[in-house]
Design an enzyme around this catalytic site. Structure first.
Site, PDB file in Angstrom:
ATOM      1  N   HIS A  48       0.824  -1.210   0.000  1.00  0.00           N
ATOM      2  CA  HIS A  48       0.000   0.000   0.000  1.00  0.00           C
ATOM      3  C   HIS A  48       0.860   1.263   0.000  1.00  0.00           C
ATOM      4  CE1 HIS A  48       0.689   0.869   4.294  1.00  0.00           C
ATOM      5  NE2 HIS A  48       0.372  -0.398   4.577  1.00  0.00           N
ATOM      6  N   CYS A  56       3.532  -4.463   6.486  1.00  0.00           N
ATOM      7  CA  CYS A  56       3.124  -4.330   5.082  1.00  0.00           C
ATOM      8  C   CYS A  56       4.284  -3.827   4.228  1.00  0.00           C
ATOM      9  CB  CYS A  56       1.942  -3.374   4.970  1.00  0.00           C
ATOM     10  SG  CYS A  56       0.400  -4.056   5.625  1.00  0.00           S
TER      11      CYS A  56
END
Length: 248
Positions: free
Chosen positions: A205, A221
């Site tokens: 992301h 992430c």
């Protein structure tokens, strides 16, 4: 009394139709006019269906290879040839095996894309497995709708105040690419933060802090800069089911 010339004339009247009928029979050989060129037999070229060719291009599948040590992402085509490379950020938990979602480690292993959320909502996608799972939960049902629901889900996520400073963090930048795996820890998926439903999984992301790119600052992430995120999504390099492999 018939003359010889009259006999010949009558014979011609009878014989001529018979001759004309014979010229059209299946056994007759019809001479080719001198100004017509006979086509020579040729082998037929392979049939090419333009629609099939277009579909094969549209259905071309790409894969992502992510190197934790080098903090590098590669987009690879069907022949496993890299066509794009970018620097990324990884989890601040270090280069270890992931034990749980709170250890800040980016997991290694084989994963695949099961959710795409983006600033341009027409690119939003969610796997049917996720829809079937969360449509049964009243709190989440409307958020897994492929149209308005996913757009609202991303708004929820962008509004979260993780650092508690009283304002939205915009922690996911312009987009979020959720990952799933049968062998690696990738999260519980739908969850809540201070009463707001959001998607909680290992993902690729964006980030509001460009300095995170090339660093180990994430909660596990993979951080992408806005240009890389845009190309992955808008060029169709990432779709539902796209294979993502994370190695050291």
């Amino acid at each position: 009394m018939f003359t010889t010339s009259r006999l010949i004339s009558n014979w011609l009247l009878v014989a001529l139709p018979i001759a004309l009928c014979a010229c059209t029979s299946s056994d007759a050989v019809v001479p080719t006019p001198k100004n017509v060129i006979e086509a020579k037999p040729q082998s037929s070229p392979p049939s090419v269906n333009n629609a099939d060719k277009l579909n094969s291009i549209q259905e071309e599948r790409y894969s992502l290879l992510i190197h934790r040590v080098d903090k590098r992402l590669e987009v690879r085509n069907n022949q496993s040839v890299p066509i794009y490379k970018a620097t990324i950020g990884i989890g601040k938990g270090g280069l270890k095996d992931k034990q749980n979602m709170n250890d800040f480690v980016t997991p290694t292993g084989e994963m695949s894309v099961d959710l795409i959320l983006y600033k341009k909502s027409e690119y939003n996608q969610i796997s049917q497995d996720n829809v079937k799972r969360f449509v049964k939960v009243t709190q989440y049902r409307n958020l897994v709708n492929p149209q308005q629901g996913l757009a609202q889900l991303f708004k929820n996520m962008s509004s979260l105040d993780f650092d508690g400073n009283g304002s939205p963090d915009g922690a996911y930048g312009n987009g979020y690419i959720g990952l799933t795996s049968t062998t690696s820890i990738t999260g519980p998926k739908m969850s809540t933060f201070q009463g707001t439903p959001y998607w909680f999984s290992i993902a690729l992301h964006g980030t509001p802090n460009p300095e995170n790119i090339g660093q180990a600052n994430s909660g596990g992430c993979i951080h992408l800069d806005s240009n890389t995120l845009q190309q992955l999504i808008e060029k169709g390099w990432v779709k539902l089911g796209t294979k993502v492999t994370v190695v050291d």
